[in-house]
Design a protein around this motif. Structure first.
Motif, PDB file in Angstrom:
ATOM      1  N   ALA A   1     -11.805 -11.965   1.238  1.00 30.90           N
ATOM      2  CA  ALA A   1     -12.419 -13.081   0.964  1.00 30.90           C
ATOM      3  C   ALA A   1     -11.959 -13.643  -0.502  1.00 30.90           C
ATOM      4  N   ASP A   2     -11.781 -12.832  -1.477  1.00 34.44           N
ATOM      5  CA  ASP A   2     -11.090 -13.063  -2.674  1.00 34.44           C
ATOM      6  C   ASP A   2      -9.595 -13.900  -2.442  1.00 34.44           C
ATOM      7  N   LEU A   3      -9.097 -13.287  -1.927  1.00 33.53           N
ATOM      8  CA  LEU A   3      -7.584 -13.555  -1.673  1.00 33.53           C
ATOM      9  C   LEU A   3      -7.611 -14.993  -0.808  1.00 33.53           C
ATOM     10  N   ARG A   4      -8.444 -15.303  -0.087  1.00 34.78           N
ATOM     11  CA  ARG A   4      -8.432 -16.377   0.822  1.00 34.78           C
ATOM     12  C   ARG A   4      -8.635 -17.623  -0.183  1.00 34.78           C
ATOM     13  N   ARG A   5      -9.184 -17.529  -1.416  1.00 33.54           N
ATOM     14  CA  ARG A   5      -9.512 -18.343  -2.458  1.00 33.54           C
ATOM     15  C   ARG A   5      -8.251 -18.710  -3.198  1.00 33.54           C
ATOM     16  N   GLU A   6      -7.162 -17.792  -3.246  1.00 33.37           N
ATOM     17  CA  GLU A   6      -6.066 -18.019  -4.035  1.00 33.37           C
ATOM     18  C   GLU A   6      -5.421 -19.273  -3.534  1.00 33.37           C
ATOM     19  N   PRO A   7      -4.901 -20.020  -4.641  1.00 35.70           N
ATOM     20  CA  PRO A   7      -4.000 -21.230  -4.399  1.00 35.70           C
ATOM     21  C   PRO A   7      -2.929 -20.769  -3.388  1.00 35.70           C
ATOM     22  N   GLY A   8      -2.749 -21.896  -2.338  1.00 38.94           N
ATOM     23  CA  GLY A   8      -1.647 -21.298  -1.419  1.00 38.94           C
ATOM     24  C   GLY A   8      -1.869 -20.492  -0.380  1.00 38.94           C
ATOM     25  N   ALA A   9      -2.926 -19.772  -0.705  1.00 40.02           N
ATOM     26  CA  ALA A   9      -3.069 -18.600   0.356  1.00 40.02           C
ATOM     27  C   ALA A   9      -3.050 -18.985   1.946  1.00 40.02           C
ATOM     28  N   GLY A  10      -2.565 -18.523   2.751  1.00 36.55           N
ATOM     29  CA  GLY A  10      -2.588 -18.713   4.112  1.00 36.55           C
ATOM     30  C   GLY A  10      -3.962 -17.743   4.923  1.00 36.55           C
ATOM     31  N   GLY A  11      -3.636 -17.558   6.091  1.00 37.83           N
ATOM     32  CA  GLY A  11      -4.784 -16.730   6.712  1.00 37.83           C
ATOM     33  C   GLY A  11      -4.655 -15.160   6.150  1.00 37.83           C
ATOM     34  N   VAL A  12      -5.852 -14.728   5.959  1.00 35.08           N
ATOM     35  CA  VAL A  12      -5.970 -13.450   5.659  1.00 35.08           C
ATOM     36  C   VAL A  12      -7.076 -12.670   6.375  1.00 35.08           C
ATOM     37  N   LYS A  13      -6.498 -11.509   7.084  1.00 30.84           N
ATOM     38  CA  LYS A  13      -7.293 -10.766   7.875  1.00 30.84           C
ATOM     39  C   LYS A  13      -7.229  -9.171   7.304  1.00 30.84           C
ATOM     40  N   VAL A  14      -8.386  -8.272   7.916  1.00 31.55           N
ATOM     41  CA  VAL A  14      -8.325  -7.015   7.456  1.00 31.55           C
ATOM     42  C   VAL A  14      -8.131  -6.324   8.640  1.00 31.55           C
ATOM     43  N   LEU A  15      -7.509  -5.349   8.664  1.00 31.12           N
ATOM     44  CA  LEU A  15      -7.324  -4.336   9.864  1.00 31.12           C
ATOM     45  C   LEU A  15      -7.495  -2.684   9.030  1.00 31.12           C
ATOM     46  N   HIS A  16      -8.917  -2.091   9.531  1.00 32.04           N
ATOM     47  CA  HIS A  16      -9.249  -0.844   8.967  1.00 32.04           C
ATOM     48  C   HIS A  16      -8.469   0.063   9.437  1.00 32.04           C
ATOM     49  N   LEU A  17      -7.616   0.631   8.705  1.00 30.77           N
ATOM     50  CA  LEU A  17      -6.594   1.438   9.061  1.00 30.77           C
ATOM     51  C   LEU A  17      -6.316   2.695   8.126  1.00 30.77           C
ATOM     52  N   ASP A  18      -6.655   3.898   8.438  1.00 32.86           N
ATOM     53  CA  ASP A  18      -6.397   5.293   7.519  1.00 32.86           C
ATOM     54  C   ASP A  18      -5.110   5.811   7.999  1.00 32.86           C
ATOM     55  N   LEU A  19      -4.182   5.590   6.781  1.00 37.27           N
ATOM     56  CA  LEU A  19      -2.745   6.253   7.186  1.00 37.27           C
ATOM     57  C   LEU A  19      -2.746   7.790   7.108  1.00 37.27           C
ATOM     58  N   ALA A  20      -3.728   8.332   6.808  1.00 38.02           N
ATOM     59  CA  ALA A  20      -3.966   9.865   6.693  1.00 38.02           C
ATOM     60  C   ALA A  20      -4.349  10.292   8.178  1.00 38.02           C
ATOM     61  N   LYS A  21      -4.566   9.326   9.256  1.00 36.34           N
ATOM     62  CA  LYS A  21      -4.986   9.526  10.396  1.00 36.34           C
ATOM     63  C   LYS A  21      -3.907   9.344  11.562  1.00 36.34           C
ATOM     64  N   GLN A  22      -3.494  10.183  12.402  1.00 36.71           N
ATOM     65  CA  GLN A  22      -2.227   9.817  13.029  1.00 36.71           C
ATOM     66  C   GLN A  22      -2.585   8.880  14.236  1.00 36.71           C
ATOM     67  N   GLU A  23      -3.736   8.677  14.756  1.00 37.32           N
ATOM     68  CA  GLU A  23      -4.019   7.813  15.474  1.00 37.32           C
ATOM     69  C   GLU A  23      -4.047   6.152  14.874  1.00 37.32           C
ATOM     70  N   ASP A  24      -4.492   6.039  13.638  1.00 32.44           N
ATOM     71  CA  ASP A  24      -4.283   4.680  13.216  1.00 32.44           C
ATOM     72  C   ASP A  24      -2.908   4.414  12.779  1.00 32.44           C
ATOM     73  N   ILE A  25      -2.030   5.215  12.719  1.00 35.09           N
ATOM     74  CA  ILE A  25      -0.535   4.751  12.385  1.00 35.09           C
ATOM     75  C   ILE A  25       0.243   4.062  13.801  1.00 35.09           C
ATOM     76  N   GLN A  26      -0.483   4.490  15.142  1.00 34.46           N
ATOM     77  CA  GLN A  26       0.135   3.937  16.114  1.00 34.46           C
ATOM     78  C   GLN A  26      -0.792   2.700  16.542  1.00 34.46           C
ATOM     79  N   VAL A  27      -1.622   2.209  15.572  1.00 37.64           N
ATOM     80  CA  VAL A  27      -2.393   0.937  16.206  1.00 37.64           C
ATOM     81  C   VAL A  27      -1.369  -0.144  16.268  1.00 37.64           C
ATOM     82  N   PRO A  28      -1.421  -0.744  17.454  1.00 35.79           N
ATOM     83  CA  PRO A  28      -0.402  -1.875  17.720  1.00 35.79           C
ATOM     84  C   PRO A  28      -1.040  -3.188  16.940  1.00 35.79           C
ATOM     85  N   GLY A  29      -2.432  -3.048  16.515  1.00 36.92           N
ATOM     86  CA  GLY A  29      -2.872  -4.334  15.883  1.00 36.92           C
ATOM     87  C   GLY A  29      -2.102  -4.636  14.417  1.00 36.92           C
TER      88      GLY A  29
END
Length: 145
Positions: free
Chosen positions: A44-72
């Motif tokens: 939400a804070d980043l969306r208010r930055e001047p010039g910002a485009g779309g900002v999305k969040v992907l909940h991802l834990d790089l300590a979990k093997q299954e999250d590394i493979q997420v095509p999203g």
């Protein structure tokens, strides 16, 4: 003209957030890949930055093997910039840390390397893209605190 697409890992706080802020100000569409509780607030804070485009969040834990493979991680788009920010201190003394939890740092670094390999090869096939690798030294080695 289409905006370029940047992905920043651990972008909710600290240096990762600052990397994401730079991308937002430079007009990139942005994906924050993080498992931290402040991810939505950071977006939400980043969306208010001047010039910002779309900002999305992907909940991802790089300590979990299954999250590394997420095509999203691609969100259906080629990634133009990957800022892989891994490792952080646990904010208390090393000897007071739960040993299994402290091992997550190694897995997070391994997960980041897997992500870099996958997305780096995608960039090489396209002959286009940039990668920045960063992280806190506190995330990789025990210190006095």
């Amino acid at each position: 003209m289409d905006r370029q697409f940047a992905t920043v890992t651990r972008a909710s706080t600290g240096i990762g957030y600052e990397f994401a802020r730079i991308c937002a100000r430079e007009g990139y569409d942005l994906l924050i890949a993080a498992d931290e509780v402040d991810s939505e607030k950071a977006a939400a804070d980043l969306r208010r930055e001047p010039g910002a485009g779309g900002v999305k969040v992907l909940h991802l834990d790089l300590a979990k093997q299954e999250d590394i493979q997420v095509p999203g991680c691609h969100q259906g788009r080629p990634i133009d910039v990957l800022m892989a920010n891994a490792g952080r201190g646990l904010r208390h003394a090393f000897l007071d840390q739960d040993r299994p939890h402290s091992r997550c740092h190694r897995h997070e670094c391994d997960g980041t390397a897997c992500l870099l390999h996958k997305l780096g090869n995608d960039m090489r096939r396209r002959n286009q893209g940039r990668i920045l690798i960063a992280g806190s030294i506190a995330g990789f080695t025990p210190g006095s605190f």
